[in-house]
Motif scaffolding. Structure first.
Motif: not given
Length: 1021
Positions: A649-666
């Motif tokens: 199940s998803p884990t939701i954090v109310s106030s993350p400090k360091r976020i990594l966004v993963f997006r692939i493609g051109q």
């Protein structure tokens, strides 16, 4: 003959040239130049040159390299020979140039200093060189018209490397060694790797007859200065002699060549042929060391030996004999020795046995710079020359291609005549192949299954004739995805067809194919590595552009000379017995030596496989090279589990400090993710957010950071190299990427992988990022299932990818407002506008006309609407609305853009001329976009342009439609929709052909009338 190496650190952020690296590269080519070495490094550490020397012309220290001109503004490293250097030197001396040596290298320097790139127009020889121009701060590279001498390069975006072989570049430790699908597929297709590819994506071969300029902005695209096919086509059209200057331009005129001064007063073509052959042999004998001839009993080598004997009294010949052939019909030694006596040559026969082969096997593979199924014969005849103390030897390579003595010269045209009807009904041929291939492969060559599918065109028939494995067999050898990408990149049939442009004569068609493909990529390349493995320079008098220009009209005539007629015309020394002897050439006991006693533990070892011809040997050679992609037989793919069972199940954090966004493609993949990316920033305005994406070293794909810098979405950009779109976690890159992410202490991952990601891939990605220390995940749930295609029914339309990504973030608890769904802000600035204005300033004025953005290209052939339809549509809009077309796209689209603008008579070509953000700035001045489904289309939509877009049916309708309102999308339903093909070979883009000119033109008229009616456009002039 020599070995050259260079490193140019052109980028501002590039580290200084590593002196040890240049020397290591140079020393890996010791066999190419055992007589001397040299190196030079600039004081600022930006350029380094290395050279190994094989002394042949001017044996004195004056010929050492790198060589400088008088004021030390130019330095050269050179591999090859310039045969007409004496005439060129005389002319330059008459013009006042002061020489300090008697070598051809200094002549090259003088030619460049006095004429620049135009020097290439007058060179007669084989060459590959690099000239450092201090004043222009650039490196000039060039390679001879036939590609006799190799030249390889690699560019990582800030440092450019050059070498005479692949291995020094591969082993330098500074280059990404990702495999090149085109190189691997090309090898099994042909038995060699076709230029410009290698097995490694980041190493390329400079095309034959091309030059390249590298400056502080990096490497420019290669420029072709000589085209062999054009020489043949022009000869067919004109029927008169062709001057080389007509083919490659004109600058310096050397002393009057024999062929041009005599041509008009020669009464018979045999006289012209004899004189041209005498001339080319005379030039190829130029040397300050003894020159020998590889002598067999064939007509090519005997003709060269006879002509050489007429011009040189101390001729030396060498024949390779095989113990296994003694006393048999394959033994060429007796006739060769007899002919050597007739010529008065000093002859040596060198005998080689199976034991010699075994002793030299490792040396053979060490010398083989790129995998090849041929060249063993040349390797051993070069060994014979070395044992005869020869540094230089003449070879008969090229005679078959000129004088049509291969069986294919009869078989290919005959195949086309008989089967051309099937060329227009390739589906029938394909069906026949599918049914017969499994049966035929048990009894005969698998090629016969493709006769009806391929045999009706010259390109297809040639592939059948010369191919090692057929296209439909490749997925059994290599990973199917690698095969698909490699085949799409190669575009083999299209490239073969381009070789034949302008040629109608059947014999000339086959000559063009053989010269540009088999001879260039196999025979000449094999001659280089096999000769250099023994420090022997192999010269090829039949492979000479001046010779070709002289005799091309004879080859194009109604009665072209045959090999027999060529030999008879050239010399009276060749007897009737030799004229009438069947063609053999240099023979090697291939089956006995190559295909036995190889490792039997391999499942398809040649010694135990049923592979026909050299197929087993091809696999064995391939395995000797690093990065082999050969499939393991019997491999099974794991089953893909349903997504809901694969993830917690998803884990939701109310106030993350360091976020990594993963997006692939051109490019398009990044743009459609913009609303989702902005939503992350809106929900976490104070967080440190980094973007992780893939990049494609050696390819012109746009990197996400180049597009998004200035948008203020991200604080940091990370990337990892891949060889194909969507690839992730290749084993050699996984550890370093994992360590890099762990060091940055991200607490949350925002997962923006494409909607078509499988459950297995998503679960694997989660495990990877968990290992990197990330515990909170957003966007890994809410994947909406895509309805599978039902047979006989059109595919179900999907919501756009941008909307699907957005919904996944909402499913993870991120808050959004309606306007967030369409936020495409790229943060374009005045700086981007200034760059665009700078590009525009020297161009002719548009005189206030409305700009229309046109995107006619695509990296995927399966996405390209026919170019002629763009020509027609825009032509009509110019007539009706007086618009000003602007071509957008990458460097690869620049040529077609120039072609279109030339026919329209107006417009700008921004393809490859503007960077990504300055292109966006230019698009903001346009009123409409017309083009294919590409990243360029998504760029236009991102800046608010209404788009008239032509979509192939390769993917689901709706998924990749341009985001926003007011667009007109054209897509046809077809039975094969959803195929996902990169190149549609079988149907030839039938789905796109169904999109009518009238429909597209009507949509353009409607949108233009609406936009131009609302306001009067003000365009920068």
């Amino acid at each position: 003959m020599c070995g050259i190496a260079a490193i140019f650190a052109y980028g501002k952020s590039a580290p200084a040239v590593d002196r040890a690296e240049v020397i290591r590269m140079r020393e890996q080519m010791f066999a190419r130049g055992p007589d001397g070495e040299g190196e030079w490094f600039s004081e600022d550490g930006r350029i380094g040159l290395g050279h190994r020397r094989l002394t042949i012309i001017d044996l004195s220290p004056a010929g050492e390299q790198p060589m400088w001109n008088a004021d030390r503004s130019l330095a050269i490293i050179f591999n090859g020979e310039i045969y007409n250097y004496r005439e060129l030197r005389s002319q330059l001396s008459a013009d006042g140039y002061q020489f300090r040596s008697h070598c051809d290298t200094e002549v090259l320097l003088a030619l460049y200093e006095t004429g620049g790139e135009a020097m290439l127009n007058v060179l007669r020889g084989m060459y590959a060189f690099a000239i450092w121009d201090r004043n222009k701060e650039g490196l000039f590279l060039a390679r001879d018209p036939f590609g006799i001498k190799p030249l390889y390069y690699s560019d990582n975006g800030h440092t450019f490397r050059v070498a005479s072989q692949v291995k020094p570049l591969r082993d330098c430790g500074k280059i990404d060694l990702a495999p090149d699908p085109a190189g691997h597929v090309g090898y099994f297709l042909w038995g060699h790797v076709p230029d410009p590819y290698t097995l490694l994506r980041n190493i390329r071969s400079l095309p034959a007859g091309s030059s390249m300029w590298v400056d502080r902005n990096g490497p420019h695209s290669p420029r072709v200065f000589c085209n062999i096919s054009r020489i043949l086509a022009d000869a067919e059209k004109s029927g008169a002699g062709i001057q080389k200057s007509e083919i490659v331009g004109q600058a310096f005129r050397p002393a009057e060549p024999i062929n041009s001064s005599k041509r008009e007063r020669l009464p018979y073509s045999s006289d012209l042929l004899r004189l041209a052959l005498q001339e080319t042999v005379r030039y190829h004998l130029v040397a300050d060391v003894p020159v020998g001839v590889f002598l067999s009993s064939g007509l090519d080598s005997t003709t060269i030996a006879a002509l050489a004997a007429e011009q040189r009294g101390d001729l030396r010949t060498v024949t390779l004999g095989f113990e296994e052939y003694k006393g048999t019909a394959e033994d060429e030694v007796p006739l060769a020795e007899q002919f050597a006596r007739r010529c008065g040559a000093k002859h040596q026969t060198i005998w080689v046995s199976r034991a010699d082969f075994e002793a030299e096997r490792d040396h053979l593979f060490e010398s083989m710079d790129r995998p090849s199924t041929d060249g063993v014969n040349t390797f051993f005849v070069s060994l014979a020359a070395k044992r005869a103390n020869l540094k230089v030897a003449l070879s008969g390579v090229g005679g078959d291609e000129l004088f049509a003595s291969y069986p294919g010269f009869q078989e290919i045209p005959r195949s086309v005549r008989w089967l051309k009807g099937f060329h227009w009904w390739r589906n029938i041929g394909r069906d026949i192949r599918i049914v017969t291939a499994p049966i035929l492969r048990r009894f005969t060559s698998p090629k016969y299954a493709g006769v009806f599918e391929y045999g009706g065109s010259y390109s297809g028939a040639y592939l059948l004739r010369r191919g090692m494995f057929m296209p439909w067999e490749l997925p059994d050898l290599l990973d199917p995805e690698l095969v698909r990408e490699g085949w799409a990149e190669l575009q083999t049939l299209l490239r073969l067809d381009e070789t034949l442009d302008g040629i109608k004569n059947p014999r000339l068609k086959v000559s063009a194919l053989e010269m540009n493909w088999y001879m260039r990529n196999q025979l000449l390349r094999d001659s280089d590595w096999a000769g250099m493995g023994h420090s022997v320079e192999i010269r090829v008098p039949f492979v000479d552009v001046d010779l070709l220009c002289t005799i091309a009209p004879l080859l194009a005539s109604k009665q072209p000379p045959s090999k027999r007629e060529m030999a008879a015309a050239a010399t009276p020394l060749i007897t009737a017995e030799m004229l009438d002897r069947r063609k053999t050439g240099f023979q090697v006991p291939v089956r006995a030596w190559l295909l036995t006693d190889l490792p039997d533990h391999l499942p398809d070892s040649p010694s135990r496989s049923a592979d026909r011809g050299l197929r087993g040997w091809a696999k064995h050679v391939y395995r000797r090279f690093p990065g082999s992609q050969l499939r393991l037989l019997g491999r099974k793919r794991s089953n893909i589990q349903p997504l809901k069972r694969a993830l917690p199940s998803p884990t939701i954090v109310s106030s993350p400090k360091r976020i990594l966004v993963f997006r692939i493609g051109q490019l398009g993949d990044t743009i459609v993710a913009l609303p989702a990316m902005w939503l992350v920033r809106k929900n976490y305005p104070d967080a440190h957010i980094a973007l992780l994406c893939d990049r494609h070293p050696g390819k012109r794909h746009v990197i996400a950071s180049d597009l998004l810098r200035g948008s203020k979405i991200f604080n940091e950009y990370l990337s990892y190299p891949v060889s194909e779109s969507g690839e992730f976690l290749r084993s050699r890159r996984m550890a370093s990427l994992l360590a890099n992410i762990r060091r940055k202490h991200f607490d949350t991952l925002v997962y923006l992988a494409p909607t078509n990601r499988t459950a297995e891939q998503v679960a694997r990605d989660r495990r990877f990022f968990s290992l990197a220390g990330i515990r909170n995940f957003i966007g890994m749930h809410g994947f909406e299932p895509l309805e599978p295609k039902q047979k006989g029914e059109p595919m179900v339309s999907s919501s756009p990818e941008s909307e699907l990504l957005f919904r996944r973030l909402e499913a993870s608890g991120l808050k959004a407002e309606p306007r967030d769904r369409s936020r495409m802000d790229l943060g374009l600035s005045e700086a981007d506008e200034v760059v665009m204005r700078g590009w525009l300033s020297p161009l002719p004025s548009d005189k206030g006309r409305a700009w229309i953005a046109v995107g006619p290209g695509s990296k995927m052939p399966a996405k390209r609407w026919p170019l002629e339809r763009f020509l027609h549509v825009i032509g009509e809009l110019i007539s009706e609305f007086d618009i000003w077309p602007v071509i957008f796209g990458g460097e690869e689209d620049r040529v077609i853009g120039a072609w279109l603008l030339d026919r329209w008579g107006s417009g700008y070509n921004a393809a490859g001329a503007l960077g990504i953000r300055s292109s966006l700035a230019a698009m903001k001045h346009c009123e409409l976009f017309i083009g294919n489904d590409t990243g360029t289309m998504h760029m236009a939509a991102a800046v608010g342009l209404p788009c008239v877009a032509t979509f192939s049916s390769r993917e689901r309708p709706g998924l990749w439609y341009p985001p926003g309102e007011g667009h007109r999308v054209f897509r046809s339903a077809i039975d094969c929709e959803g195929c996902g093909l990169v190149e549609c070979i079988e149907l030839g883009n039938e789905c796109l052909k169904r999109i009518s000119v009238e429909g597209v033109l009507s949509a353009c008229r409607e949108l233009l009338a609406e936009t131009l009616g609302k306001k009067k456009l003000s365009v920068i002039s």
